[in-house]
Design a protein around this motif. Structure first.
Motif, PDB file in Angstrom:
ATOM      1  N   GLU A 109       0.851  -0.992  -0.053  1.00 25.63           N
ATOM      2  CA  GLU A 109       0.015  -0.065  -0.037  1.00 25.63           C
ATOM      3  C   GLU A 109       0.794   1.187   0.109  1.00 25.63           C
ATOM      4  N   LEU A 110       0.299   2.300  -0.478  1.00 25.28           N
ATOM      5  CA  LEU A 110       0.936   3.714  -0.364  1.00 25.28           C
ATOM      6  C   LEU A 110       1.397   4.092   0.973  1.00 25.28           C
ATOM      7  N   GLN A 111       2.770   4.111   1.221  1.00 29.53           N
ATOM      8  CA  GLN A 111       3.265   4.307   2.175  1.00 29.53           C
ATOM      9  C   GLN A 111       4.861   5.009   2.296  1.00 29.53           C
ATOM     10  N   GLU A 112       5.395   5.775   3.336  1.00 29.44           N
ATOM     11  CA  GLU A 112       6.786   6.181   3.507  1.00 29.44           C
ATOM     12  C   GLU A 112       7.654   5.088   3.476  1.00 29.44           C
ATOM     13  N   THR A 113       8.667   4.988   2.938  1.00 31.61           N
ATOM     14  CA  THR A 113       9.796   4.101   3.101  1.00 31.61           C
ATOM     15  C   THR A 113      11.202   4.743   3.326  1.00 31.61           C
ATOM     16  N   PHE A 114      12.263   4.041   3.361  1.00 33.53           N
ATOM     17  CA  PHE A 114      13.382   4.727   3.818  1.00 33.53           C
ATOM     18  C   PHE A 114      14.062   5.467   2.461  1.00 33.53           C
ATOM     19  N   TRP A 115      13.373   5.215   1.224  1.00 30.64           N
ATOM     20  CA  TRP A 115      13.936   5.830   0.089  1.00 30.64           C
ATOM     21  C   TRP A 115      13.131   6.994  -0.170  1.00 30.64           C
ATOM     22  N   THR A 116      11.810   6.780  -0.094  1.00 30.88           N
ATOM     23  CA  THR A 116      10.728   7.967  -0.620  1.00 30.88           C
ATOM     24  C   THR A 116       9.694   8.113   0.353  1.00 30.88           C
ATOM     25  N   PRO A 117       9.258   9.366   0.493  1.00 30.38           N
ATOM     26  CA  PRO A 117       8.113   9.633   1.248  1.00 30.38           C
ATOM     27  C   PRO A 117       6.684   9.037   0.895  1.00 30.38           C
ATOM     28  N   ALA A 118       6.580   8.476  -0.419  1.00 32.18           N
ATOM     29  CA  ALA A 118       5.415   7.664  -0.790  1.00 32.18           C
ATOM     30  C   ALA A 118       5.881   6.828  -1.816  1.00 32.18           C
ATOM     31  N   TYR A 119       5.400   5.312  -1.545  1.00 33.53           N
ATOM     32  CA  TYR A 119       5.775   4.294  -2.481  1.00 33.53           C
ATOM     33  C   TYR A 119       4.675   3.290  -2.323  1.00 33.53           C
ATOM     34  N   ALA A 120       4.267   2.892  -3.793  1.00 34.41           N
ATOM     35  CA  ALA A 120       3.281   1.588  -3.642  1.00 34.41           C
ATOM     36  C   ALA A 120       3.624   0.579  -4.655  1.00 34.41           C
ATOM     37  N   ASN A 121       2.962  -0.496  -4.941  1.00 37.47           N
ATOM     38  CA  ASN A 121       3.220  -1.589  -5.630  1.00 37.47           C
ATOM     39  C   ASN A 121       2.003  -2.366  -5.872  1.00 37.47           C
ATOM     40  N   LEU A 122       1.407  -2.514  -6.941  1.00 37.49           N
ATOM     41  CA  LEU A 122       0.185  -3.037  -6.920  1.00 37.49           C
ATOM     42  C   LEU A 122      -0.087  -3.612  -8.443  1.00 37.49           C
ATOM     43  N   VAL A 123      -1.282  -4.490  -8.538  1.00 40.70           N
ATOM     44  CA  VAL A 123      -1.659  -5.019  -9.723  1.00 40.70           C
ATOM     45  C   VAL A 123      -2.982  -4.363 -10.143  1.00 40.70           C
ATOM     46  N   LYS A 125      -6.610  -3.417 -12.084  1.00 40.13           N
ATOM     47  CA  LYS A 125      -7.606  -4.347 -12.551  1.00 40.13           C
ATOM     48  C   LYS A 125      -7.496  -4.957 -13.941  1.00 40.13           C
ATOM     49  N   PHE A 126      -6.498  -4.645 -14.636  1.00 39.12           N
ATOM     50  CA  PHE A 126      -6.287  -5.173 -16.185  1.00 39.12           C
ATOM     51  C   PHE A 126      -4.990  -6.211 -15.849  1.00 39.12           C
ATOM     52  N   GLY A 127      -4.317  -6.289 -14.724  1.00 39.92           N
ATOM     53  CA  GLY A 127      -3.389  -7.220 -14.587  1.00 39.92           C
ATOM     54  C   GLY A 127      -1.805  -6.718 -14.796  1.00 39.92           C
ATOM     55  N   VAL A 128      -1.884  -5.322 -14.783  1.00 38.76           N
ATOM     56  CA  VAL A 128      -0.695  -4.314 -15.079  1.00 38.76           C
ATOM     57  C   VAL A 128       0.096  -4.174 -13.713  1.00 38.76           C
ATOM     58  N   VAL A 129       1.020  -4.634 -13.488  1.00 39.08           N
ATOM     59  CA  VAL A 129       1.876  -4.176 -12.379  1.00 39.08           C
ATOM     60  C   VAL A 129       2.597  -3.029 -12.126  1.00 39.08           C
ATOM     61  N   TRP A 130       2.085  -2.011 -11.385  1.00 42.62           N
ATOM     62  CA  TRP A 130       2.640  -0.616 -11.471  1.00 42.62           C
ATOM     63  C   TRP A 130       3.350  -0.458  -9.993  1.00 42.62           C
ATOM     64  N   GLN A 131       4.196   0.350 -10.173  1.00 43.68           N
ATOM     65  CA  GLN A 131       5.121   1.259  -9.120  1.00 43.68           C
ATOM     66  C   GLN A 131       4.905   2.589  -9.133  1.00 43.68           C
ATOM     67  N   ILE A 132       4.576   3.185  -7.878  1.00 45.97           N
ATOM     68  CA  ILE A 132       4.653   4.666  -7.634  1.00 45.97           C
ATOM     69  C   ILE A 132       5.529   4.986  -6.805  1.00 45.97           C
ATOM     70  N   SER A 133       6.294   6.033  -7.235  1.00 47.99           N
ATOM     71  CA  SER A 133       7.363   6.453  -6.044  1.00 47.99           C
ATOM     72  C   SER A 133       7.718   8.128  -6.302  1.00 47.99           C
ATOM     73  N   ALA A 134       7.346   8.702  -5.059  1.00 49.05           N
ATOM     74  CA  ALA A 134       7.630  10.220  -5.060  1.00 49.05           C
ATOM     75  C   ALA A 134       8.948  10.605  -4.923  1.00 49.05           C
ATOM     76  N   GLU A 135       9.437  11.194  -5.948  1.00 45.21           N
ATOM     77  CA  GLU A 135      10.767  11.862  -5.977  1.00 45.21           C
ATOM     78  C   GLU A 135      10.882  13.356  -5.606  1.00 45.21           C
ATOM     79  N   VAL A 136      10.960  13.518  -4.260  1.00 48.27           N
ATOM     80  CA  VAL A 136      10.689  14.836  -3.761  1.00 48.27           C
ATOM     81  C   VAL A 136      12.068  15.615  -3.370  1.00 48.27           C
ATOM     82  N   ALA A 137      12.246  16.719  -3.814  1.00 47.74           N
ATOM     83  CA  ALA A 137      13.498  17.530  -3.582  1.00 47.74           C
ATOM     84  C   ALA A 137      13.550  17.765  -2.081  1.00 47.74           C
TER      85      ALA A 137
END
Length: 139
Positions: A109-123, A125-137
Motif C-alpha cells: 500500500e502507499l506508504q513512506e519508505t526509507f527511500w521515498t516519502p510515498a511508494y506503492a506496488n500493485l496490480v 484491474k487489468f493485470g498490469v503491475v505498477w510502482q508509484i514513487s515520489a521523488e521529492v526534492a
C-alpha cells in the motif's frame, strides 16, 4: 505532476549481472547501485549481494533494476514494471487511489519508505503491475 515513467526490471537473484549487462547494452551511466546488505538492517548473509535498487541512465531515460524480494516468488512475465515517478506525495496519493480501484492485488500500500516519502506496488484491474514513487526534492 508525473515527472517520468521509468521501466523497472525485477531479476531472479542475478541483479548485479543484469546491471552490468544492460549498462553495456545501452552504453548507460550507472547512477546508483544499492545492495540489500548496504541498506537493510540485519540483512542475512545470503541476501547481502542482492540488488535493492540500481539506476542506469541513457538517452534521457532511466532503467531501474532490482532483485526480487527473497520473501516473494519471482514471476517471469511480471518482472518488467512501469514505474510512475511523481513530484509530490499528493500526486502519489491521487495515482494510487485511481490505480487501486478494483485492483487484483496490492503488494505494498502507499506508504513512506526509507527511500521515498510515498511508494506503492500493485496490480491494477487489468493485470498490469505498477510502482508509484515520489521523488521529492529535499529542502
Amino acid at each position: 505532476m508525473i515527472k517520468r515513467i521509468d521501466t523497472y526490471i525485477v531479476t531472479d537473484g542475478n541483479g548485479q549481472e543484469a546491471v552490468n549487462f544492460y549498462k553495456n547494452v545501452f552504453d548507460a551511466e550507472l547512477v546508483s547501485l544499492k545492495l540489500r546488505g548496504e541498506m537493510v538492517p540485519d540483512c542475512s548473509e545470503d541476501r547481502k549481494h542482492l540488488v535493492l535498487n540500481a539506476q542506469l541512465v541513457f538517452d534521457g531515460l532511466c532503467l531501474q533494476i532490482s532483485d526480487e524480494n527473497p520473501d516473494y516468488t519471482y514471476q517471469a512475465g511480471k518482472n518488467v514494471v512501469p514505474t510512475l515517478i511523481v513530484d509530490s506525495v499528493e500526486m502519489a496519493k491521487k495515482l494510487y487511489a485511481a490505480l487501486s480501484v478494483d485492483a487484483k492485488e496490492i503488494f505494498m500500500e502507499l506508504q513512506e519508505t526509507f527511500w521515498t516519502p510515498a511508494y506503492a506496488n500493485l496490480v491494477d484491474k487489468f493485470g498490469v503491475v505498477w510502482q508509484i514513487s515520489a521523488e521529492v526534492a529535499e529542502s
